[in-house]
Design a protein around this motif. Structure first.
Motif, mmCIF file in Angstrom:
data_model
loop_
_atom_site.group_PDB
_atom_site.id
_atom_site.type_symbol
_atom_site.label_atom_id
_atom_site.label_comp_id
_atom_site.label_asym_id
_atom_site.label_seq_id
_atom_site.Cartn_x
_atom_site.Cartn_y
_atom_site.Cartn_z
ATOM 1 N N PRO A 1 26.001 44.574 34.335
ATOM 2 C CA PRO A 1 26.897 45.622 34.829
ATOM 3 C C PRO A 1 28.269 45.331 34.861
ATOM 4 C CG PRO A 1 24.878 45.411 36.228
ATOM 5 C CD PRO A 1 24.891 44.410 35.426
ATOM 6 N N ARG A 2 28.688 44.045 35.345
ATOM 7 C CA ARG A 2 30.199 43.533 35.398
ATOM 8 C C ARG A 2 30.099 42.061 34.555
ATOM 9 N NH1 ARG A 2 34.687 45.116 38.364
ATOM 10 N NH2 ARG A 2 33.583 46.839 39.371
ATOM 11 N N GLU A 3 30.956 41.921 33.656
ATOM 12 C CA GLU A 3 30.827 40.532 33.192
ATOM 13 C C GLU A 3 32.239 40.078 32.599
ATOM 14 O OE1 GLU A 3 28.158 38.317 29.930
ATOM 15 O OE2 GLU A 3 28.678 40.473 29.595
ATOM 16 N N LYS A 4 32.655 38.808 33.080
ATOM 17 C CA LYS A 4 34.018 38.489 32.787
ATOM 18 C C LYS A 4 33.943 37.642 31.264
ATOM 19 C CE LYS A 4 36.231 35.712 35.727
ATOM 20 N NZ LYS A 4 36.555 34.412 36.454
ATOM 21 N N LEU A 5 34.735 38.169 30.477
ATOM 22 C CA LEU A 5 34.580 37.803 29.167
ATOM 23 C C LEU A 5 35.447 36.467 28.907
ATOM 24 C CD1 LEU A 5 34.982 41.196 27.263
ATOM 25 C CD2 LEU A 5 32.967 40.003 27.976
ATOM 26 N N PHE A 6 36.972 36.459 29.407
ATOM 27 C CA PHE A 6 37.549 35.318 29.189
ATOM 28 C C PHE A 6 38.510 35.381 30.231
ATOM 29 C CE2 PHE A 6 39.298 38.370 25.989
ATOM 30 C CZ PHE A 6 40.557 38.224 26.322
ATOM 31 N N GLU A 7 39.272 34.128 30.485
ATOM 32 C CA GLU A 7 40.426 33.998 31.161
ATOM 33 C C GLU A 7 41.719 33.756 30.368
ATOM 34 O OE1 GLU A 7 39.268 30.613 33.710
ATOM 35 O OE2 GLU A 7 37.876 31.829 34.821
ATOM 36 N N PHE A 8 42.989 34.006 31.085
ATOM 37 C CA PHE A 8 43.996 33.934 30.054
ATOM 38 C C PHE A 8 45.056 33.602 30.862
ATOM 39 C CE2 PHE A 8 43.915 38.700 31.395
ATOM 40 C CZ PHE A 8 45.130 38.600 32.107
ATOM 41 N N ASP A 9 46.263 32.809 30.322
ATOM 42 C CA ASP A 9 47.469 32.390 30.900
ATOM 43 C C ASP A 9 48.452 32.922 30.254
ATOM 44 O OD1 ASP A 9 49.679 31.196 31.776
ATOM 45 O OD2 ASP A 9 48.466 29.456 32.323
ATOM 46 N N LEU A 10 49.342 33.897 30.542
ATOM 47 C CA LEU A 10 50.555 34.525 29.756
ATOM 48 C C LEU A 10 51.575 33.531 29.369
ATOM 49 C CD1 LEU A 10 50.880 38.027 31.541
ATOM 50 C CD2 LEU A 10 49.530 37.265 29.522
ATOM 51 N N SER A 11 51.484 32.514 29.862
ATOM 52 C CA SER A 11 52.451 31.392 29.801
ATOM 53 C C SER A 11 52.013 30.424 28.401
ATOM 54 C CB SER A 11 52.800 30.466 30.878
ATOM 55 O OG SER A 11 51.653 29.703 31.226
ATOM 56 N N LYS A 12 50.735 30.753 27.910
ATOM 57 C CA LYS A 12 50.225 30.008 26.815
ATOM 58 C C LYS A 12 49.547 31.062 25.712
ATOM 59 C CE LYS A 12 48.983 26.271 30.361
ATOM 60 N NZ LYS A 12 47.746 25.291 30.685
ATOM 61 N N PRO A 13 49.806 30.537 24.519
ATOM 62 C CA PRO A 13 49.021 31.547 23.238
ATOM 63 C C PRO A 13 47.673 31.267 23.288
ATOM 64 C CG PRO A 13 50.403 29.637 22.617
ATOM 65 C CD PRO A 13 50.289 29.707 23.928
ATOM 66 N N GLU A 14 46.720 31.415 24.102
ATOM 67 C CA GLU A 14 45.337 30.860 24.185
ATOM 68 C C GLU A 14 44.721 31.658 25.300
ATOM 69 O OE1 GLU A 14 45.452 26.528 26.634
ATOM 70 O OE2 GLU A 14 45.787 26.774 24.467
ATOM 71 N N TYR A 15 43.328 31.556 25.421
ATOM 72 C CA TYR A 15 42.669 32.034 26.087
ATOM 73 C C TYR A 15 41.170 31.160 26.393
ATOM 74 C CZ TYR A 15 39.623 34.137 22.349
ATOM 75 O OH TYR A 15 38.951 34.512 21.400
ATOM 76 N N ARG A 16 40.378 31.283 27.455
ATOM 77 C CA ARG A 16 39.162 30.358 27.527
ATOM 78 C C ARG A 16 38.127 31.234 27.934
ATOM 79 N NH1 ARG A 16 36.464 28.078 31.883
ATOM 80 N NH2 ARG A 16 37.669 29.021 33.170
#
Length: 367
Positions: free
Chosen positions: A64-79
Protein backbone atom coordinates in the motif's frame (compact mmCIF):
# COMPACT_ATOMS: atom_id res chain seq x y z
CA UNK A 1 -0.90 -32.79 -11.31
CA UNK A 2 -0.23 -34.62 -8.05
CA UNK A 3 -3.04 -35.25 -5.54
CA UNK A 4 -2.70 -36.20 -1.87
CA UNK A 5 -4.99 -36.18 1.14
CA UNK A 6 -4.38 -34.41 4.44
CA UNK A 7 -6.51 -35.96 7.21
CA UNK A 8 -8.34 -33.40 9.32
CA UNK A 9 -6.52 -34.41 12.49
CA UNK A 10 -3.19 -33.50 10.85
CA UNK A 11 -4.28 -30.04 9.69
CA UNK A 12 -2.92 -27.95 12.56
CA UNK A 13 0.35 -29.86 12.67
CA UNK A 14 0.80 -29.18 8.96
CA UNK A 15 0.10 -25.47 9.47
CA UNK A 16 2.68 -25.39 12.26
CA UNK A 17 5.25 -27.00 9.99
CA UNK A 18 4.59 -24.41 7.29
CA UNK A 19 6.36 -21.89 9.52
CA UNK A 20 9.60 -23.64 8.60
CA UNK A 21 9.17 -22.19 5.10
CA UNK A 22 8.67 -18.60 6.25
CA UNK A 23 6.32 -16.35 8.20
CA UNK A 24 2.81 -17.76 8.10
CA UNK A 25 -0.05 -15.45 7.11
CA UNK A 26 -3.64 -16.68 6.99
CA UNK A 27 -7.23 -15.41 7.27
CA UNK A 28 -8.22 -14.64 10.85
CA UNK A 29 -11.36 -13.11 12.31
CA UNK A 30 -10.74 -9.48 13.28
CA UNK A 31 -14.29 -8.49 14.27
CA UNK A 32 -17.79 -9.92 14.45
CA UNK A 33 -18.15 -9.98 10.66
CA UNK A 34 -14.79 -9.29 9.08
CA UNK A 35 -11.64 -11.25 8.25
CA UNK A 36 -8.15 -10.30 7.14
CA UNK A 37 -4.83 -11.92 6.32
CA UNK A 38 -2.59 -11.57 9.36
CA UNK A 39 0.58 -13.18 10.65
CA UNK A 40 -0.37 -16.29 12.61
CA UNK A 41 1.22 -17.34 15.89
CA UNK A 42 -1.54 -19.69 17.05
CA UNK A 43 -2.56 -21.85 14.07
CA UNK A 44 -5.88 -22.65 15.76
CA UNK A 45 -6.97 -19.09 15.01
CA UNK A 46 -6.85 -19.71 11.26
CA UNK A 47 -10.28 -19.39 9.66
CA UNK A 48 -10.93 -22.05 7.02
CA UNK A 49 -14.54 -21.09 6.20
CA UNK A 50 -14.35 -17.34 5.72
CA UNK A 51 -16.19 -15.48 2.96
CA UNK A 52 -13.60 -12.83 2.03
CA UNK A 53 -10.87 -10.79 3.66
CA UNK A 54 -11.13 -7.00 3.76
CA UNK A 55 -7.80 -6.52 2.01
CA UNK A 56 -6.86 -8.83 -0.87
CA UNK A 57 -3.60 -10.81 -0.93
CA UNK A 58 -2.10 -8.24 -3.30
CA UNK A 59 -1.06 -6.21 -0.22
CA UNK A 60 1.77 -8.71 0.37
CA UNK A 61 3.23 -8.20 -3.11
CA UNK A 62 2.17 -4.69 -4.10
CA UNK A 63 2.56 -2.72 -0.87
CA UNK A 64 0.00 0.00 0.00
CA UNK A 65 2.93 2.35 0.69
CA UNK A 66 6.51 1.67 -0.33
CA UNK A 67 9.79 3.60 -0.30
CA UNK A 68 11.54 3.30 -3.68
CA UNK A 69 14.79 5.13 -3.09
CA UNK A 70 16.50 7.79 -0.99
CA UNK A 71 18.19 10.86 -2.47
CA UNK A 72 20.58 13.64 -1.53
CA UNK A 73 20.27 16.78 -3.66
CA UNK A 74 23.89 17.62 -2.99
CA UNK A 75 24.96 14.49 -4.86
CA UNK A 76 24.00 13.30 -8.38
CA UNK A 77 22.96 9.88 -7.13
CA UNK A 78 20.27 7.97 -5.27
CA UNK A 79 20.13 4.80 -3.18
CA UNK A 80 17.53 2.13 -3.86
CA UNK A 81 15.77 0.76 -0.82
CA UNK A 82 14.43 -2.62 -1.93
CA UNK A 83 13.50 -4.46 1.23
CA UNK A 84 15.32 -7.63 2.22
CA UNK A 85 12.15 -9.69 1.86
CA UNK A 86 12.02 -12.80 3.99
CA UNK A 87 10.23 -15.94 2.71
CA UNK A 88 6.58 -16.11 3.72
CA UNK A 89 3.62 -18.45 3.36
CA UNK A 90 0.17 -17.16 2.45
CA UNK A 91 -2.35 -19.83 3.46
CA UNK A 92 -6.06 -19.90 2.65
CA UNK A 93 -6.19 -17.91 -0.60
CA UNK A 94 -9.44 -18.28 -2.53
CA UNK A 95 -9.41 -19.10 -6.25
CA UNK A 96 -10.61 -15.64 -7.29
CA UNK A 97 -7.73 -14.01 -5.38
CA UNK A 98 -5.24 -16.38 -7.03
CA UNK A 99 -6.53 -15.14 -10.39
CA UNK A 100 -6.16 -11.60 -9.05
CA UNK A 101 -2.45 -12.22 -8.49
CA UNK A 102 -2.12 -13.77 -11.94
CA UNK A 103 -3.61 -10.60 -13.42
CA UNK A 104 -1.18 -8.44 -11.45
CA UNK A 105 1.65 -10.64 -12.73
CA UNK A 106 0.76 -9.65 -16.31
CA UNK A 107 1.13 -6.01 -15.27
CA UNK A 108 4.18 -6.13 -13.01
CA UNK A 109 6.20 -9.10 -14.29
CA UNK A 110 5.76 -9.23 -18.07
CA UNK A 111 7.94 -7.18 -20.44
CA UNK A 112 9.34 -4.70 -17.87
CA UNK A 113 9.33 -6.49 -14.49
CA UNK A 114 8.79 -4.36 -11.40
CA UNK A 115 11.69 -5.35 -9.11
CA UNK A 116 9.77 -4.50 -5.94
CA UNK A 117 6.85 -6.73 -6.88
CA UNK A 118 9.06 -9.44 -8.35
CA UNK A 119 11.14 -10.06 -5.22
CA UNK A 120 8.01 -10.61 -3.12
CA UNK A 121 6.43 -12.97 -5.64
CA UNK A 122 9.62 -15.04 -5.64
CA UNK A 123 9.68 -15.24 -1.83
CA UNK A 124 5.96 -15.97 -1.36
CA UNK A 125 4.34 -19.41 -1.12
CA UNK A 126 0.66 -19.50 -2.11
CA UNK A 127 -1.65 -22.12 -0.61
CA UNK A 128 -5.23 -21.93 -1.82
CA UNK A 129 -8.38 -23.21 -0.17
CA UNK A 130 -11.88 -24.05 -1.40
CA UNK A 131 -14.85 -21.93 -0.37
CA UNK A 132 -18.62 -21.68 -0.56
CA UNK A 133 -20.00 -18.51 -2.21
CA UNK A 134 -22.19 -15.99 -0.42
CA UNK A 135 -24.62 -13.44 -1.87
CA UNK A 136 -21.79 -11.16 -3.06
CA UNK A 137 -19.76 -13.77 -4.97
CA UNK A 138 -19.92 -13.96 -8.76
CA UNK A 139 -16.54 -15.45 -9.65
CA UNK A 140 -18.38 -18.19 -11.57
CA UNK A 141 -19.50 -15.54 -14.07
CA UNK A 142 -15.88 -14.40 -14.43
CA UNK A 143 -14.54 -17.97 -14.85
CA UNK A 144 -12.28 -17.49 -11.83
CA UNK A 145 -14.00 -19.90 -9.45
CA UNK A 146 -11.50 -22.73 -10.00
CA UNK A 147 -7.75 -22.16 -10.26
CA UNK A 148 -5.70 -24.49 -12.45
CA UNK A 149 -2.38 -22.89 -11.55
CA UNK A 150 -0.90 -19.91 -9.73
CA UNK A 151 -0.53 -21.78 -6.43
CA UNK A 152 1.92 -24.10 -4.72
CA UNK A 153 -0.79 -26.13 -2.95
CA UNK A 154 -4.57 -25.97 -3.08
CA UNK A 155 -6.82 -27.43 -0.35
CA UNK A 156 -10.29 -28.79 -1.19
CA UNK A 157 -12.48 -29.66 1.78
CA UNK A 158 -13.52 -33.27 2.35
CA UNK A 159 -15.75 -34.63 5.15
CA UNK A 160 -12.69 -35.94 7.00
CA UNK A 161 -9.86 -33.75 5.72
CA UNK A 162 -8.54 -32.06 2.60
CA UNK A 163 -7.84 -33.16 -0.95
CA UNK A 164 -4.64 -31.31 -1.83
CA UNK A 165 -3.59 -30.40 -5.35
CA UNK A 166 0.13 -29.82 -5.79
CA UNK A 167 0.77 -27.01 -8.25
CA UNK A 168 4.51 -26.26 -8.23
CA UNK A 169 7.95 -27.75 -7.55
CA UNK A 170 7.97 -25.93 -4.22
CA UNK A 171 4.61 -27.52 -3.43
CA UNK A 172 6.09 -30.96 -4.12
CA UNK A 173 8.96 -30.23 -1.74
CA UNK A 174 6.56 -29.14 1.02
CA UNK A 175 4.52 -32.34 0.67
CA UNK A 176 7.59 -34.57 0.44
CA UNK A 177 9.10 -33.07 3.55
CA UNK A 178 5.86 -33.76 5.46
CA UNK A 179 4.84 -36.93 3.65
CA UNK A 180 3.96 -38.78 6.88
CA UNK A 181 1.10 -36.33 7.42
CA UNK A 182 -0.51 -37.23 4.08
CA UNK A 183 -2.41 -40.21 2.69
CA UNK A 184 -3.35 -41.53 -0.73
CA UNK A 185 -6.56 -40.19 -2.26
CA UNK A 186 -9.33 -42.83 -2.28
CA UNK A 187 -12.39 -43.33 -4.49
CA UNK A 188 -14.54 -42.05 -1.61
CA UNK A 189 -12.45 -38.87 -1.46
CA UNK A 190 -12.93 -38.28 -5.19
CA UNK A 191 -16.70 -38.71 -4.82
CA UNK A 192 -16.72 -36.27 -1.90
CA UNK A 193 -14.68 -33.76 -3.91
CA UNK A 194 -17.12 -33.99 -6.83
CA UNK A 195 -20.10 -33.54 -4.50
CA UNK A 196 -18.57 -30.48 -2.84
CA UNK A 197 -17.88 -28.87 -6.22
CA UNK A 198 -21.44 -29.61 -7.36
CA UNK A 199 -22.94 -27.97 -4.27
CA UNK A 200 -20.56 -25.07 -4.62
CA UNK A 201 -21.56 -24.48 -8.23
CA UNK A 202 -25.26 -24.52 -7.32
CA UNK A 203 -24.72 -22.12 -4.41
CA UNK A 204 -23.85 -19.16 -6.64
CA UNK A 205 -26.60 -16.57 -6.79
CA UNK A 206 -26.29 -15.88 -10.51
CA UNK A 207 -25.99 -18.28 -13.45
CA UNK A 208 -25.97 -16.28 -16.66
CA UNK A 209 -23.83 -15.25 -19.63
CA UNK A 210 -21.82 -12.04 -19.33
CA UNK A 211 -19.85 -12.57 -22.54
CA UNK A 212 -20.98 -9.33 -24.22
CA UNK A 213 -20.88 -7.15 -21.09
CA UNK A 214 -17.83 -5.09 -22.03
CA UNK A 215 -19.43 -4.12 -25.35
CA UNK A 216 -22.78 -3.22 -23.79
CA UNK A 217 -21.03 -0.97 -21.26
CA UNK A 218 -19.57 1.04 -24.14
CA UNK A 219 -22.90 1.11 -25.99
CA UNK A 220 -24.88 2.19 -22.92
CA UNK A 221 -22.84 5.24 -21.94
CA UNK A 222 -26.07 7.28 -21.81
CA UNK A 223 -27.95 4.89 -19.55
CA UNK A 224 -29.53 6.75 -16.59
CA UNK A 225 -28.00 4.21 -14.22
CA UNK A 226 -24.67 6.05 -14.40
CA UNK A 227 -26.16 9.31 -13.17
CA UNK A 228 -28.29 7.69 -10.48
CA UNK A 229 -25.57 5.46 -9.03
CA UNK A 230 -22.70 7.95 -9.24
CA UNK A 231 -24.80 10.37 -7.17
CA UNK A 232 -24.66 7.85 -4.32
CA UNK A 233 -20.88 7.39 -4.59
CA UNK A 234 -18.81 8.94 -1.79
CA UNK A 235 -15.62 8.86 -3.90
CA UNK A 236 -13.86 7.22 -0.94
CA UNK A 237 -11.85 4.75 -3.06
CA UNK A 238 -12.69 1.68 -0.95
CA UNK A 239 -13.74 -0.17 -4.10
CA UNK A 240 -10.19 0.26 -5.41
CA UNK A 241 -8.23 -0.49 -2.25
CA UNK A 242 -10.17 -3.72 -1.61
CA UNK A 243 -9.98 -4.87 -5.25
CA UNK A 244 -7.56 -7.77 -5.95
CA UNK A 245 -6.57 -6.35 -9.35
CA UNK A 246 -6.54 -2.54 -8.97
CA UNK A 247 -2.95 -1.55 -9.62
CA UNK A 248 -2.80 2.25 -9.89
CA UNK A 249 -0.34 4.11 -7.72
CA UNK A 250 0.96 7.63 -7.30
CA UNK A 251 4.59 8.62 -6.75
CA UNK A 252 5.68 11.41 -4.43
CA UNK A 253 9.02 12.80 -3.31
CA UNK A 254 9.20 13.43 0.43
CA UNK A 255 11.87 15.99 1.35
CA UNK A 256 13.31 15.99 4.87
CA UNK A 257 13.45 19.10 7.05
CA UNK A 258 17.01 19.83 5.90
CA UNK A 259 15.64 20.53 2.41
CA UNK A 260 18.39 18.44 0.84
CA UNK A 261 17.75 14.78 1.60
CA UNK A 262 14.60 12.78 1.21
CA UNK A 263 13.02 9.77 -0.41
CA UNK A 264 10.60 8.80 -3.14
CA UNK A 265 7.64 6.59 -2.31
CA UNK A 266 4.73 5.10 -4.19
CA UNK A 267 1.35 4.40 -2.68
CA UNK A 268 -1.94 3.05 -3.84
CA UNK A 269 -4.11 5.48 -5.75
CA UNK A 270 -7.78 5.39 -6.67
CA UNK A 271 -9.43 6.30 -9.95
CA UNK A 272 -12.34 7.57 -7.83
CA UNK A 273 -10.21 10.43 -6.51
CA UNK A 274 -10.40 13.71 -8.42
CA UNK A 275 -6.61 13.98 -8.36
CA UNK A 276 -6.24 10.71 -10.30
CA UNK A 277 -7.05 12.30 -13.66
CA UNK A 278 -5.40 15.63 -12.95
CA UNK A 279 -2.40 16.48 -15.14
CA UNK A 280 0.01 19.39 -15.57
CA UNK A 281 -1.71 22.65 -16.47
CA UNK A 282 -4.72 21.85 -14.33
CA UNK A 283 -6.58 19.76 -16.91
CA UNK A 284 -8.53 16.77 -15.60
CA UNK A 285 -9.39 13.92 -17.95
CA UNK A 286 -12.20 12.81 -15.63
CA UNK A 287 -13.40 15.98 -13.92
CA UNK A 288 -16.73 14.72 -12.56
CA UNK A 289 -17.63 11.98 -10.16
CA UNK A 290 -19.79 10.41 -12.85
CA UNK A 291 -16.82 10.27 -15.24
CA UNK A 292 -14.72 8.53 -12.61
CA UNK A 293 -17.54 6.16 -11.67
CA UNK A 294 -17.99 5.09 -15.29
CA UNK A 295 -14.24 4.70 -15.78
CA UNK A 296 -13.99 2.11 -13.01
CA UNK A 297 -16.76 -0.01 -14.53
CA UNK A 298 -15.13 0.13 -17.96
CA UNK A 299 -11.69 -0.66 -16.53
CA UNK A 300 -12.78 -3.62 -14.40
CA UNK A 301 -14.73 -5.13 -17.28
CA UNK A 302 -12.07 -4.63 -19.92
CA UNK A 303 -10.22 -7.66 -21.27
CA UNK A 304 -6.86 -8.99 -20.14
CA UNK A 305 -5.64 -10.44 -23.42
CA UNK A 306 -2.86 -12.54 -21.85
CA UNK A 307 -5.25 -14.46 -19.59
CA UNK A 308 -8.48 -14.16 -21.55
CA UNK A 309 -10.26 -12.75 -18.49
CA UNK A 310 -11.76 -9.46 -17.37
CA UNK A 311 -9.90 -7.39 -14.78
CA UNK A 312 -12.71 -8.14 -12.31
CA UNK A 313 -12.44 -11.58 -10.68
CA UNK A 314 -15.88 -11.56 -9.02
CA UNK A 315 -14.75 -11.53 -5.38
CA UNK A 316 -17.57 -9.17 -4.33
CA UNK A 317 -15.44 -6.93 -2.12
CA UNK A 318 -16.39 -3.65 -3.80
CA UNK A 319 -20.06 -4.31 -3.09
CA UNK A 320 -19.66 -5.91 0.34
CA UNK A 321 -17.53 -3.05 1.71
CA UNK A 322 -19.07 -0.04 -0.10
CA UNK A 323 -20.26 2.44 2.58
CA UNK A 324 -22.80 3.87 0.12
CA UNK A 325 -24.38 0.48 -0.54
CA UNK A 326 -23.65 0.54 -4.27
CA UNK A 327 -23.94 -2.91 -5.82
CA UNK A 328 -21.42 -3.49 -8.59
CA UNK A 329 -23.19 -6.66 -9.72
CA UNK A 330 -26.66 -5.14 -9.72
CA UNK A 331 -25.48 -2.21 -11.85
CA UNK A 332 -23.84 -4.56 -14.35
CA UNK A 333 -27.00 -6.65 -14.53
CA UNK A 334 -28.97 -3.47 -15.27
CA UNK A 335 -26.70 -2.79 -18.23
CA UNK A 336 -27.14 -6.41 -19.36
CA UNK A 337 -30.92 -6.01 -19.18
CA UNK A 338 -31.21 -8.69 -16.48
CA UNK A 339 -32.48 -6.34 -13.80
CA UNK A 340 -35.02 -3.54 -14.10
CA UNK A 341 -34.15 0.09 -13.70
CA UNK A 342 -34.92 3.29 -15.59
CA UNK A 343 -34.52 2.62 -19.29
CA UNK A 344 -33.27 5.04 -22.00
CA UNK A 345 -35.76 3.68 -24.54
CA UNK A 346 -37.33 7.06 -25.38
CA UNK A 347 -33.90 8.58 -25.89
CA UNK A 348 -32.98 5.71 -28.20
CA UNK A 349 -36.12 6.34 -30.28
CA UNK A 350 -35.31 10.01 -30.83
CA UNK A 351 -31.58 9.65 -31.58
CA UNK A 352 -32.13 8.67 -35.25
CA UNK A 353 -34.26 11.81 -35.75
CA UNK A 354 -31.93 14.36 -34.18
CA UNK A 355 -28.52 12.70 -34.30
CA UNK A 356 -26.02 11.68 -31.66
CA UNK A 357 -25.43 15.31 -30.67
CA UNK A 358 -28.93 15.26 -29.22
CA UNK A 359 -27.98 12.41 -26.92
CA UNK A 360 -25.02 14.45 -25.69
CA UNK A 361 -27.28 17.43 -24.93
CA UNK A 362 -29.68 15.27 -22.92
CA UNK A 363 -26.91 14.63 -20.40
CA UNK A 364 -26.84 18.30 -19.47
CA UNK A 365 -23.84 20.07 -18.01
CA UNK A 366 -21.65 18.15 -15.59
CA UNK A 367 -21.10 19.79 -12.24
Amino acid sequence: MRYVKLPRENTYEFLERLKEWGKLYAPVKISEKFYDFREVDDVRKVEFHYNRTIMPPKKFFFKPREKLFEFDLSKPEYRETIEDVEPFVLFGVHACDIFGLKILDTVYLDELPDKYYKVRREKGIIIGISCMPDEYCFCNLRETDFADDGFDLFFHELPDGWLVRVGSPKGHRIVDKNIKLFEEVTTEDICAFREFERKRSEAFKYHEDWGDLRYLLELEMEHPMWEEESEKCLACGICNTTCPTCRCYEVQDIVNLDGVTGYRERRWDSCQFRSHGLVAGGHNFRPTKKDRFMNRYLCKNSYNEKLGLSFCVGCGRCTAFCPAGISFVRNLRVILGLEERSCPAKIAEEIPKKGFAYAENIRGEDV
